[in-house]
Design a protein around this motif. Structure first.
Motif, PDB file in Angstrom:
ATOM      1  N   ARG A 191       0.837  -1.197   0.000  1.00 12.58           N
ATOM      2  CA  ARG A 191       0.000   0.000   0.000  1.00 12.58           C
ATOM      3  C   ARG A 191       0.868   1.241   0.000  1.00 12.58           C
ATOM      4  O   ARG A 191       2.040   1.218   0.412  1.00 12.58           O
ATOM      5  N   LYS A 192       0.290   2.359  -0.426  1.00 13.25           N
ATOM      6  CA  LYS A 192       1.023   3.622  -0.397  1.00 13.25           C
ATOM      7  C   LYS A 192       1.445   3.936   1.039  1.00 13.25           C
ATOM      8  O   LYS A 192       0.687   3.727   1.982  1.00 13.25           O
ATOM      9  N   GLY A 193       2.651   4.442   1.180  1.00 11.97           N
ATOM     10  CA  GLY A 193       3.220   4.705   2.498  1.00 11.97           C
ATOM     11  C   GLY A 193       4.270   3.681   2.885  1.00 11.97           C
ATOM     12  O   GLY A 193       5.076   3.913   3.776  1.00 11.97           O
ATOM     13  N   PHE A 194       4.255   2.513   2.200  1.00 11.88           N
ATOM     14  CA  PHE A 194       5.243   1.479   2.507  1.00 11.88           C
ATOM     15  C   PHE A 194       6.632   1.893   2.034  1.00 11.88           C
ATOM     16  O   PHE A 194       6.802   2.438   0.948  1.00 11.88           O
ATOM     17  N   ASN A 195       7.617   1.628   2.871  1.00 16.42           N
ATOM     18  CA  ASN A 195       9.012   1.766   2.471  1.00 16.42           C
ATOM     19  C   ASN A 195       9.878   1.023   3.478  1.00 16.42           C
ATOM     20  O   ASN A 195       9.370   0.502   4.473  1.00 16.42           O
ATOM     21  N   VAL A 196      11.169   0.980   3.213  1.00 20.30           N
ATOM     22  CA  VAL A 196      12.105   0.228   4.042  1.00 20.30           C
ATOM     23  C   VAL A 196      13.264   1.132   4.457  1.00 20.30           C
ATOM     24  O   VAL A 196      13.809   1.878   3.635  1.00 20.30           O
ATOM     25  N   ILE A 197      13.607   1.064   5.743  1.00 20.00           N
ATOM     26  CA  ILE A 197      14.829   1.700   6.245  1.00 20.00           C
ATOM     27  C   ILE A 197      15.759   0.585   6.695  1.00 20.00           C
ATOM     28  O   ILE A 197      15.400  -0.228   7.561  1.00 20.00           O
ATOM     29  N   ALA A 198      16.944   0.527   6.116  1.00 22.11           N
ATOM     30  CA  ALA A 198      17.954  -0.458   6.515  1.00 22.11           C
ATOM     31  C   ALA A 198      19.143   0.275   7.125  1.00 22.11           C
ATOM     32  O   ALA A 198      19.404   1.434   6.801  1.00 22.11           O
ATOM     33  N   THR A 199      19.846  -0.401   8.020  1.00 25.09           N
ATOM     34  CA  THR A 199      21.062   0.164   8.594  1.00 25.09           C
ATOM     35  C   THR A 199      22.222  -0.786   8.350  1.00 25.09           C
ATOM     36  O   THR A 199      22.039  -2.007   8.232  1.00 25.09           O
ATOM     37  N   SER A 200      23.415  -0.216   8.270  1.00 26.19           N
ATOM     38  CA  SER A 200      24.615  -1.017   8.093  1.00 26.19           C
ATOM     39  C   SER A 200      25.794  -0.214   8.611  1.00 26.19           C
ATOM     40  O   SER A 200      25.813   1.015   8.486  1.00 26.19           O
ATOM     41  N   ASN A 201      26.778  -0.888   9.201  1.00 21.34           N
ATOM     42  CA  ASN A 201      27.959  -0.146   9.654  1.00 21.34           C
ATOM     43  C   ASN A 201      29.189  -0.551   8.858  1.00 21.34           C
ATOM     44  O   ASN A 201      29.286  -1.667   8.353  1.00 21.34           O
ATOM     45  N   ASN A 202      30.126   0.390   8.744  1.00 21.28           N
ATOM     46  CA  ASN A 202      31.281   0.158   7.870  1.00 21.28           C
ATOM     47  C   ASN A 202      32.256  -0.870   8.435  1.00 21.28           C
ATOM     48  O   ASN A 202      33.146  -1.326   7.734  1.00 21.28           O
ATOM     49  N   ARG A 203      32.095  -1.249   9.713  1.00 25.69           N
ATOM     50  CA  ARG A 203      32.931  -2.313  10.266  1.00 25.69           C
ATOM     51  C   ARG A 203      32.528  -3.668   9.697  1.00 25.69           C
ATOM     52  O   ARG A 203      33.274  -4.633   9.802  1.00 25.69           O
ATOM     53  N   ASP A 204      31.324  -3.761   9.118  1.00 24.39           N
ATOM     54  CA  ASP A 204      30.860  -5.022   8.532  1.00 24.39           C
ATOM     55  C   ASP A 204      31.113  -5.085   7.030  1.00 24.39           C
ATOM     56  O   ASP A 204      30.638  -5.982   6.355  1.00 24.39           O
ATOM     57  N   LYS A 205      31.870  -4.116   6.510  1.00 26.86           N
ATOM     58  CA  LYS A 205      32.151  -4.124   5.075  1.00 26.86           C
ATOM     59  C   LYS A 205      32.901  -5.396   4.714  1.00 26.86           C
ATOM     60  O   LYS A 205      33.894  -5.750   5.341  1.00 26.86           O
ATOM     61  N   GLY A 206      32.415  -6.097   3.713  1.00 27.78           N
ATOM     62  CA  GLY A 206      33.062  -7.332   3.315  1.00 27.78           C
ATOM     63  C   GLY A 206      32.462  -8.561   3.960  1.00 27.78           C
ATOM     64  O   GLY A 206      32.777  -9.687   3.576  1.00 27.78           O
ATOM     65  N   VAL A 207      31.591  -8.396   4.965  1.00 29.00           N
ATOM     66  CA  VAL A 207      30.964  -9.556   5.595  1.00 29.00           C
ATOM     67  C   VAL A 207      29.967 -10.170   4.619  1.00 29.00           C
ATOM     68  O   VAL A 207      30.120 -11.299   4.175  1.00 29.00           O
ATOM     69  N   ASN A 208      28.932  -9.429   4.297  1.00 31.93           N
ATOM     70  CA  ASN A 208      27.968  -9.846   3.274  1.00 31.93           C
ATOM     71  C   ASN A 208      27.595  -8.591   2.483  1.00 31.93           C
ATOM     72  O   ASN A 208      26.536  -8.017   2.695  1.00 31.93           O
ATOM     73  N   GLU A 209      28.479  -8.167   1.636  1.00 30.35           N
ATOM     74  CA  GLU A 209      28.249  -6.916   0.912  1.00 30.35           C
ATOM     75  C   GLU A 209      27.004  -7.011   0.045  1.00 30.35           C
ATOM     76  O   GLU A 209      26.668  -8.071  -0.478  1.00 30.35           O
ATOM     77  N   LEU A 210      26.339  -5.866  -0.117  1.00 37.63           N
ATOM     78  CA  LEU A 210      25.120  -5.834  -0.924  1.00 37.63           C
ATOM     79  C   LEU A 210      25.464  -6.025  -2.390  1.00 37.63           C
ATOM     80  O   LEU A 210      26.464  -5.491  -2.887  1.00 37.63           O
TER      81      LEU A 210
END
Length: 361
Positions: A191-210
């Motif tokens: 429905r209208k209004g839906f969206n996603v907020i994701a967080t990620s920290n740079n210490r996890d770079k390379g763990v499971n990159e997007l």
């Protein structure tokens, strides 16, 4: 009224009065299914005074433009990725954005190495599935599906901790705004209004990159560490006061100079240089974030309240401060000892803290 037994209320509960006042004063255009306009959401996050004289407290102290970009992103068809070093208020900002926009910050998916697709899509009540076969009654609805059905914000914490093949379940959701339920030959359309907020920290770079396909579905806003010493001191003092009330610690409000000392230590070790630029320093392995500074001060207040006279002093901070800095018992200990002997020892007003830290390091 007796104190609430709840340790921490959700943002929409804790700041219900502010959200209600903003809704009453808000006459600006609102995106579909938003509780507040983007203008009011910014006031809620960054603080301000309404025409009625009502004061809205600042939830985020920092670059207002970054918050405006984040809010504007959520009004489009792009998802929002909050990125930065640990302790830069990514989860805090995510929660308050969801509270102001949807009135519900609880549609949360915590990313871990064990997160599977059912957390992002849907699962099954296997007892009912075996008894009845695939049906709506056997379906276990995920927070993401709830958000899609209700036109709300879904939050994904630590996205890069989630395995790559599970991350990719988001691609259809973010691009098509649809969640297929193949077992029922049906789908959930957002429905209208839906969206996603994701967080990620740079210490996890390379763990499971997007993947590049998933990265394109997000607009990334980098939340930096506080720009100045004064700004970081203000953030720490504000959060310590709020947490102290919630935890009902039997200690006096800490002197701003004690907070300034802790923040100064963290900033100097983080930057590898004293604030006056006169002395270069080695940095420890930890992040020494603003969140950790808040934790050290709260720990000091607990020590002062329960084992002292209620006034926080250097001795109450020493163990927590050392524990935050010395993560590697060999290298970090050497870095901390060098700082104490070359910097802290030379500052006249720091002598109590210096001696207390030397006793525990």
């Amino acid at each position: 009224m007796s104190p609430s037994p709840v340790l921490r209320h959700h943002a929409e509960q804790q700041f219900a009065e502010e959200l209600a006042e903003l809704a009453r004063a808000d006459e600006r255009p609102r995106p579909p299914n938003w509780r507040l306009s983007p203008w009011a959401v910014r006031i809620y996050l960054c603080g301000g005074k309404l025409a009625s004289g009502f004061e809205v407290s600042a939830k985020y102290i920092g670059n207002v433009r970054l918050i405006e970009v984040a809010i504007a992103t959520l009004a489009t068809d792009r998802a929002l990725l909050l990125y930065g070093v640990p302790g830069t208020a990514k989860s805090w900002v995510s929660e308050h954005l969801a509270a102001a926009i949807s009135g519900d910050s609880t549609l949360l998916i915590q990313g871990t190495a064990g997160t599977d697709e059912s957390a992002l899509r849907y699962g099954w009540n296997y007892a009912r599935l075996l008894a009845e076969g695939p049906s709506d009654r056997a379906l276990v609805v995920s927070p993401m599906m709830h958000a899609m059905r209700d036109g709300k914000i879904a939050r994904v914490e630590e996205l890069t901790r989630i395995p790559g093949d599970v991350q990719d379940a988001l691609i259809t959701i973010l691009s098509e705004k649809t969640l297929p339920i193949h077992e029922l030959s049906s789908e959930v359309q957002a429905r209208k209004g839906f969206n996603v907020i994701a967080t990620s920290n740079n210490r996890d770079k390379g763990v499971n990159e997007l993947s590049s396909a998933l990265t394109r579905r997000f607009n990334t806003v980098v939340l930096p560490v506080p720009e100045t010493l004064e700004q970081e001191v203000e953030i720490v003092a504000k959060r310590v006061a709020e947490l102290g009330r919630a935890l009902e610690l039997p200690a006096e409000k800490p002197a701003i100079e004690e907070i300034r000392r802790v923040v100064t230590i963290f900033r100097e070790l983080r930057d590898g240089m004293t604030v006056d630029g006169a002395t270069k320093l080695k940095s420890p392995s930890g992040t020494l974030s603003t969140a950790e500074a808040i934790s050290v001060i709260n720990g000091g207040l607990a020590m002062a309240g329960y084992y002292g006279d209620g006034v926080m002093r250097g001795g109450d901070l020493a163990a927590g401060l050392t524990g935050a800095i010395v993560r590697d018992p060999v290298q970090d200990r050497l870095v901390w000892l060098e700082y104490l002997k070359t910097v802290a020892k030379e500052r006249e007003s720091w002598q109590e803290l210096y001696r207390a830290c030397m006793d525990v390091v």
